[in-house]
Design a protein around this motif. Structure first.
Motif, mmCIF file in Angstrom:
data_model
loop_
_atom_site.group_PDB
_atom_site.id
_atom_site.type_symbol
_atom_site.label_atom_id
_atom_site.label_comp_id
_atom_site.label_asym_id
_atom_site.label_seq_id
_atom_site.Cartn_x
_atom_site.Cartn_y
_atom_site.Cartn_z
ATOM 1 N N MET A 1 0.852 -1.193 0.000
ATOM 2 C CA MET A 1 0.000 0.000 0.000
ATOM 3 C C MET A 1 0.888 1.243 0.000
ATOM 4 O O MET A 1 1.762 1.402 0.846
ATOM 5 N N THR A 2 0.679 2.137 -0.931
ATOM 6 C CA THR A 2 1.447 3.362 -1.012
ATOM 7 C C THR A 2 1.000 4.337 0.069
ATOM 8 O O THR A 2 -0.184 4.467 0.354
ATOM 9 N N ASP A 3 1.942 5.028 0.691
ATOM 10 C CA ASP A 3 1.609 6.011 1.716
ATOM 11 C C ASP A 3 0.727 7.103 1.137
ATOM 12 O O ASP A 3 0.855 7.494 -0.021
ATOM 13 N N THR A 4 -0.159 7.627 1.970
ATOM 14 C CA THR A 4 -1.039 8.701 1.543
ATOM 15 C C THR A 4 -0.262 10.004 1.387
ATOM 16 O O THR A 4 0.549 10.361 2.239
ATOM 17 N N ILE A 5 -0.510 10.708 0.291
ATOM 18 C CA ILE A 5 0.070 12.024 0.069
ATOM 19 C C ILE A 5 -0.926 13.062 0.560
ATOM 20 O O ILE A 5 -2.079 13.105 0.123
ATOM 21 N N ARG A 6 -0.484 13.917 1.468
ATOM 22 C CA ARG A 6 -1.358 14.914 2.106
ATOM 23 C C ARG A 6 -1.140 16.272 1.436
ATOM 24 O O ARG A 6 -0.037 16.812 1.490
ATOM 25 N N ILE A 7 -2.198 16.814 0.846
ATOM 26 C CA ILE A 7 -2.101 18.074 0.110
ATOM 27 C C ILE A 7 -2.865 19.160 0.850
ATOM 28 O O ILE A 7 -4.052 19.014 1.143
ATOM 29 N N SER A 8 -2.172 20.260 1.141
ATOM 30 C CA SER A 8 -2.769 21.411 1.792
ATOM 31 C C SER A 8 -3.186 22.411 0.715
ATOM 32 O O SER A 8 -2.366 22.826 -0.108
ATOM 33 N N VAL A 9 -4.450 22.814 0.719
ATOM 34 C CA VAL A 9 -5.014 23.621 -0.367
ATOM 35 C C VAL A 9 -5.513 24.961 0.162
ATOM 36 O O VAL A 9 -6.341 25.009 1.080
ATOM 37 N N ASP A 10 -4.982 26.043 -0.414
ATOM 38 C CA ASP A 10 -5.536 27.380 -0.195
ATOM 39 C C ASP A 10 -6.807 27.457 -1.027
ATOM 40 O O ASP A 10 -6.779 27.847 -2.197
ATOM 41 N N ALA A 11 -7.928 27.079 -0.413
ATOM 42 C CA ALA A 11 -9.171 26.952 -1.181
ATOM 43 C C ALA A 11 -9.714 28.291 -1.661
ATOM 44 O O ALA A 11 -10.529 28.335 -2.590
ATOM 45 N N MET A 12 -9.253 29.396 -1.074
ATOM 46 C CA MET A 12 -9.795 30.696 -1.428
ATOM 47 C C MET A 12 -8.930 31.421 -2.455
ATOM 48 O O MET A 12 -9.272 32.525 -2.893
ATOM 49 N N GLY A 13 -7.794 30.850 -2.848
ATOM 50 C CA GLY A 13 -6.926 31.492 -3.819
ATOM 51 C C GLY A 13 -7.413 31.272 -5.242
ATOM 52 O O GLY A 13 -7.849 30.177 -5.599
ATOM 53 N N GLY A 14 -7.353 32.303 -6.063
ATOM 54 C CA GLY A 14 -7.772 32.169 -7.459
ATOM 55 C C GLY A 14 -8.869 33.143 -7.820
ATOM 56 O O GLY A 14 -9.458 33.825 -6.973
ATOM 57 N N ASP A 15 -9.171 33.183 -9.098
ATOM 58 C CA ASP A 15 -10.159 34.137 -9.614
ATOM 59 C C ASP A 15 -11.592 33.626 -9.515
ATOM 60 O O ASP A 15 -12.529 34.423 -9.556
ATOM 61 N N ASN A 16 -11.763 32.313 -9.415
ATOM 62 C CA ASN A 16 -13.097 31.734 -9.613
ATOM 63 C C ASN A 16 -13.694 31.079 -8.377
ATOM 64 O O ASN A 16 -14.676 30.348 -8.477
ATOM 65 N N GLY A 17 -13.118 31.326 -7.208
ATOM 66 C CA GLY A 17 -13.717 30.861 -5.973
ATOM 67 C C GLY A 17 -13.357 29.432 -5.602
ATOM 68 O O GLY A 17 -12.729 28.698 -6.370
ATOM 69 N N PRO A 18 -13.773 29.007 -4.405
ATOM 70 C CA PRO A 18 -13.358 27.709 -3.861
ATOM 71 C C PRO A 18 -13.956 26.499 -4.566
ATOM 72 O O PRO A 18 -13.413 25.397 -4.445
ATOM 73 N N ARG A 19 -15.051 26.675 -5.269
ATOM 74 C CA ARG A 19 -15.645 25.521 -5.961
ATOM 75 C C ARG A 19 -14.644 24.889 -6.927
ATOM 76 O O ARG A 19 -14.591 23.652 -7.058
ATOM 77 N N ILE A 20 -13.845 25.715 -7.616
ATOM 78 C CA ILE A 20 -12.874 25.196 -8.575
ATOM 79 C C ILE A 20 -11.851 24.318 -7.863
ATOM 80 O O ILE A 20 -11.503 23.222 -8.339
ATOM 81 N N ALA A 21 -11.350 24.772 -6.717
ATOM 82 C CA ALA A 21 -10.346 24.002 -5.980
ATOM 83 C C ALA A 21 -10.911 22.671 -5.498
ATOM 84 O O ALA A 21 -10.251 21.628 -5.608
ATOM 85 N N ILE A 22 -12.126 22.693 -4.966
ATOM 86 C CA ILE A 22 -12.698 21.466 -4.414
ATOM 87 C C ILE A 22 -13.129 20.514 -5.522
ATOM 88 O O ILE A 22 -12.926 19.294 -5.434
ATOM 89 N N HIS A 23 -13.697 21.036 -6.599
ATOM 90 C CA HIS A 23 -14.033 20.188 -7.740
ATOM 91 C C HIS A 23 -12.767 19.572 -8.336
ATOM 92 O O HIS A 23 -12.727 18.390 -8.687
ATOM 93 N N GLY A 24 -11.704 20.384 -8.454
ATOM 94 C CA GLY A 24 -10.436 19.852 -8.946
ATOM 95 C C GLY A 24 -9.887 18.752 -8.054
ATOM 96 O O GLY A 24 -9.317 17.769 -8.537
ATOM 97 N N ALA A 25 -10.066 18.903 -6.738
ATOM 98 C CA ALA A 25 -9.611 17.867 -5.804
ATOM 99 C C ALA A 25 -10.375 16.565 -6.008
ATOM 100 O O ALA A 25 -9.809 15.472 -5.925
ATOM 101 N N ARG A 26 -11.675 16.668 -6.284
ATOM 102 C CA ARG A 26 -12.442 15.456 -6.546
ATOM 103 C C ARG A 26 -11.921 14.733 -7.785
ATOM 104 O O ARG A 26 -11.749 13.503 -7.780
ATOM 105 N N LEU A 27 -11.609 15.487 -8.834
ATOM 106 C CA LEU A 27 -11.078 14.877 -10.053
ATOM 107 C C LEU A 27 -9.701 14.274 -9.803
ATOM 108 O O LEU A 27 -9.379 13.194 -10.319
ATOM 109 N N ALA A 28 -8.887 14.961 -9.000
ATOM 110 C CA ALA A 28 -7.556 14.433 -8.686
ATOM 111 C C ALA A 28 -7.647 13.158 -7.865
ATOM 112 O O ALA A 28 -6.863 12.220 -8.068
#
Length: 356
Positions: A1-28
């Protein structure tokens, strides 16, 4: 089992709001199951989004903070306003504290660099951090740096960038001695600024210490993929990056116009649908979204502020690969092979380059 990679996300950074960051995380997450996320931002805003993207909930944590750094804030103002309180700072602090392996933000680039430098600190022996881009070419992807962290640079800084870029290439491409080229106005040794010529001499003497020095490269080598790592200072690198992005959009526009000019071209486009889709994917800047901040005691990925969820997914994927491949360790290994702290600085200002 590969170790979990923990990603810290500035969800409020960007032009288009936090939905983009969280939706992108789901795809990732769909592509890399062994990933967890820490989202930084206002709880009342982020919690409903996690409810909407429910598959993220078991692998996600929200860390509440109310301060958001605006895209147009000056770095000094952002640092005073956001230290210890903003979503951007807290995303970086999670890496410093060991809660996460890598931080990602689509926010203000200058503010992010200032905060990352202040929070994570430069690696000992590195004069300045750099931003590296993964650049598609006719041969394969290559590393180009610096693409905007610094304006100008002496020989010492160009050598620093070379060592950092070589470490990133080893982490990304699994190469023992990636080839390095210095971006110049010609390939002849007598051309270019004194800083570039001096850096070339230093790299030539050290070639074999974790990298192979190719020599000077020109602008067209960016597309050819002549070397694995192309090094320049941030002013030139940023112009090259934006020019390449604009050229890709221009070529895409020309192609669409040509394929819709008349019924014959439309029929030809219909028969070439699969090939055109492959070309569109290859030319889509979202697929290579993400700049790597190199030279800090921690891994930071800068996503394009105006990207969508596909682009953000790419930035998160890059963050995953950087953490998985132990980028910081590989930079340390490269510095041990070639002690860049011994490299002299070249006085500035420099004489104007002769035309090619």
């Amino acid at each position: 089992m590969t170790d979990t990679i923990r990603i810290s996300v500035d969800a409020m950074g960007g032009d288009n709001g936090p939905r983009i960051a969280i939706h992108g995380a789901r795809l990732a997450l769909r592509e890399r199951k062994n990933t967890s996320f820490i989202f930084h931002g206002p709880q009342p805003i982020l919690a409903p989004l996690l409810e909407e993207f429910a598959e993220l909930k078991p692998v996600s944590t929200i860390k509440h903070c109310e301060v958001v750094i605006a895209m147009d804030e000056k770095p000094s103002q952002a640092l005073r306003k956001g230290k210890n309180t903003s979503s951007m700072w807290n995303a970086l602090q999670s890496v410093k504290d060991g809660e996460a392996d890598v931080a990602v933000s689509g926010g203000n680039t200058g503010a992010l660099m200032a905060m990352a430098t202040f929070c994570l600190r430069p690696i000992e022996g590195i004069s300045r951090p750099a931003i590296a881009a993964i650049w598609p070419t006719m041969r394969s992807d290559i590393v180009v740096l610096d693409v905007g962290a610094t304006i100008g640079g002496d020989a010492r800084q160009l050598v620093d960038f070379s060592i950092l870029g070589a470490a990133l290439a080893r982490a990304l491409f699994d190469q023992d001695k990636p080839t390095i080229g210095l971006l110049n106005i010609g390939t002849e040794e007598v051309k270019g600024l004194d800083s570039i010529k001096e850096a070339g001499k230093i790299l030539a003497a050290a070639s074999g210490s974790g990298f192979t020095y190719h020599g000077f490269v020109e602008g067209d080598d960016l597309g050819k993929g002549t070397v694995d790592v192309i090094v320049t200072e941030g002013f030139t690198g940023n112009i090259a990056l934006k020019t390449a992005e604009g050229t890709a959009r221009q070529v895409g526009w020309y192609l669409r116009q040509a394929l819709s000019a008349n019924w014959m071209s439309k029929l030809g486009a219909l028969f070439a649908t699969s090939a055109l889709r492959a070309l569109r994917r290859k030319m889509d800047p979202r697929t290579v979204n993400g700049g790597v901040f190199l030279g800090l005691n921690g891994i930071v990925i800068k996503s394009h502020g105006g990207t969508d969820e596909i682009g953000y997914k790419s930035a998160l994927g890059l963050a995953y690969e950087m953490a998985r491949s132990r980028l910081i360790d590989k930079i340390g290994e490269g510095m041990k092979q070639f002690p860049i702290s011994a490299v002299p600085s070249i006085p500035t200002p420099e004489p104007e380059a002769k035309p090619a």
